[in-house]
Scaffold this active site. Sequence first.
Site, mmCIF file in Angstrom:
data_model
loop_
_atom_site.group_PDB
_atom_site.id
_atom_site.type_symbol
_atom_site.label_atom_id
_atom_site.label_comp_id
_atom_site.label_asym_id
_atom_site.label_seq_id
_atom_site.Cartn_x
_atom_site.Cartn_y
_atom_site.Cartn_z
ATOM 1 N N GLY A 183 20.362 0.495 -12.381
ATOM 2 C CA GLY A 183 20.977 -0.025 -11.156
ATOM 3 C C GLY A 183 22.116 0.815 -10.615
ATOM 4 N N CYS A 224 -3.883 -17.048 2.887
ATOM 5 C CA CYS A 224 -4.361 -15.889 3.642
ATOM 6 C C CYS A 224 -5.631 -16.262 4.406
ATOM 7 C CB CYS A 224 -4.648 -14.740 2.677
ATOM 8 S SG CYS A 224 -5.540 -13.362 3.429
ATOM 9 N N CYS A 273 -8.710 -14.136 2.645
ATOM 10 C CA CYS A 273 -9.169 -14.336 1.270
ATOM 11 C C CYS A 273 -8.716 -15.655 0.677
ATOM 12 C CB CYS A 273 -8.695 -13.187 0.368
ATOM 13 S SG CYS A 273 -6.936 -13.289 -0.041
ATOM 14 N N CYS A 310 -2.950 -11.312 3.859
ATOM 15 C CA CYS A 310 -2.210 -10.664 2.775
ATOM 16 C C CYS A 310 -1.628 -9.355 3.257
ATOM 17 C CB CYS A 310 -3.154 -10.318 1.615
ATOM 18 S SG CYS A 310 -3.702 -11.718 0.674
ATOM 19 N N CYS A 341 -5.982 -8.169 -1.211
ATOM 20 C CA CYS A 341 -6.870 -8.971 -0.365
ATOM 21 C C CYS A 341 -8.319 -8.513 -0.535
ATOM 22 C CB CYS A 341 -6.421 -8.845 1.089
ATOM 23 S SG CYS A 341 -6.961 -10.209 2.141
#
Lengths: 288, 233, 258
Positions: free
Chosen positions: A29, A238, A241, A263, A269
């Site tokens: 980080g 979605c 899908c 998606c 997807c």
Amino acid sequence: MKGYNFAYLDEQTKRMIRRALLKAVAIPGHQVPFGSREMPLPYGWGTGGIQVTASVLGAGDVLKVIDQGADDTTNAVSIRRFFARTAGVRTTTRTADATLIQTRHRIPEKTLRDDQIIVYQVPQPEPLFRLEPSRVETRRMHGLADYGLMHVKLYEDIARFGQISISYDYPVMVNRRHLMSPSPIPAFDNPKMHRMPALQLFGAGREKRIYAIPPWTEVRSLDFDDHPFRAINAARPCGLCGATDAYLDEVVTDDRGGRLFVCSDTDHCAERRAAGHVGEEGLKEAAE
Amino acid sequence: MSQVVLQTDALDKSFTLHLQGGVRIPVLAGVGLDLQASECVVLSGPSGVGKSTLMRSLYGNYRAEAGRILIRHHGAMVDLANANPRTILAIRHETLGYVSQFLRVVPRVPALDVVAEVLIGRGASQEAARQAATDLLLRLNIPRRLHGLPPATFSGGEQQRVNLARGFIGRHPVLLLDEPTASLDAENRSVVVAMINEAKRSGIAIIAICHDTDVRDAIADRLFPLMPLQDAA
Amino acid sequence: MTDDTLLSARGLSLSFGANDALVGVDVDLWPGEMLAVVGESGSGKTTLLNVLSGRLVPDAGAVWYRDPAGKLHDVHAMPAPELRTLHRSDWGFVHQDPKQNLRMNVTAGGNVGERLMAQGARHYGNIREQAIDWLHQVEIDANRVDDLPRTFSGGMLQRLQIARTLVTHPRLVFMDEPTGSLDVSVQARLLDLIRTLVTRLKIAAVLVTHDIGVARLLAHRIMVMQRGRVVETGLTDQVLDDPQHPYTQLLVSSVLQA
């Protein structure tokens, strides 16, 4: 490709970047400065991510490049082609087949493995950027782990809006020590970073900073005990899908207010549809 | 057999005025005063002889030049003249009270709280302290409607009565009173005399400066005369 | 160095070029005690405050602080993170100009809550509640909690600064002319507030002021400074009513009585 070193950058530059990456991995980080090179595309187009990818790419790697989750947008296509030409590596659109994934503003839906690396493109590496304009001061704050100011910002959000209003680039605490900007991924993606098996590398070309999260590291989104972090998504499946737990893009389909939610992760997807899942839109098409 | 609660020993006090060329004005020389519980000693002598100076020195408001000021504090005799500031403050808090000639007003604080603060500082609840303060102010004929007002706008006599309330409420074992009845009418003078005598009966020792001969006769057990000193050149 | 003191300094000296700002200054401060440092401009009183609080390094001398566990720390030998933590918890600093210590684009509640959040407070409801409580204590209307300080008057800003400073119950507060930038009519209210809070919370404080009236009202002890030196120190009413040093006599006699 003639005239260029493997993956475009010279070996000395790669060595410099790898040193920065090692330092970054050693201090999860923490932002490490590096000598960002002139790349054949302008700042703001992913030069940081490209330099990191170029430095860790090997001949046997399989590279996937996505932009907002999609393999087929202009930028993703350009960068993928760039590496295909300068490194001659195999490329793929399938997350499962990739060993190295460069991404702009999304994490793939599929859980990554411990033999994969994900490289994020970062516009602004400093999470305190908008709160404290002085870089000298933010460096001191990171050095002393003095992050009260960020919590003040979250407090202000709750006081003003009733909830934390950050929807992307939501600040996280890495390894309980460093405050980090995860890059402008949606807040929805933050939980994926926590104890991810893959190595996560971050490159900011214009700002000349590199940072990293080693595998299996604790990554927590900042919040309050009584206002815990929530991964927010569109409350519908979605359209193609039928996935209910993937991040969705809103697509305008006509000029009469028609919308389609699909998606954002195109590979995810496609994989679901190949497996037989069908969303509403797909069902409508089949009915016609 | 009453015990000695205050005793000075060869107390000297002079003032050096640096702004006036360093002129030195001696006021007290070799003062030896003693005070017992339950008695009232009135300082006497002509105006300007140093009665107020002696009283302020006893309170620690003026710094003694030489000598000792022994006061019975928590059972032991402590020399206030050579004590450090924290000790002096502790003595003032619990043992030694002082009613000056004029009330020094703190802006904004209501009369009731000026008096109640003494008890709250000792740990009393705000309610109990304010009740005791109310009773005492009423006894001194300060009407209720003034209790909530800061004393800055009160008359001289009213201010002095608030000052007296603040001085008496603490029940300090030793109490210094500088002209306690100076700006009061006859009725309030007798209230104060009664309060002084009550205090004496409860064991409190008092040193007072008092020009009013009637009041002095009513409260004094003995007089302590001060003599004027020759000015040094 | 006496056992009881909260803060002690010995032999503090500091020069800025040819200017001797501090010359051999000793200070002692006990818990719960308010010490006023008075003097005219150039006396060194603000420099002293900055040296005592670790913001300026002296050329000579040392400052020791006794933490709640009773352990002594050399303020200028402390590592920077430790001093910074001290300033955010056990210590407070009230500036003459409240804007220096407030975030003007953060709400009043956020300003007061910041020190709590810096110390690890993570419950929004509790933080807000404490902030509102403190606004109440400094006599700011509780429904200003979500207002920006931009909308506050000078007196309110100073009271907000005090709330922000005292919210973590510091044991020691440094005050630099806390009423200096305020109108006279507003000063009285602020002084009364400081007096009440400091007494009730048993806070020790070093108060720098050029106003002797403020020192008399608030301080137990007073230190008079002239050209970098301490010329007189002692019980406040004693030093002001029976000044011994020529400079103190000059200061006291110069004060206009209203």
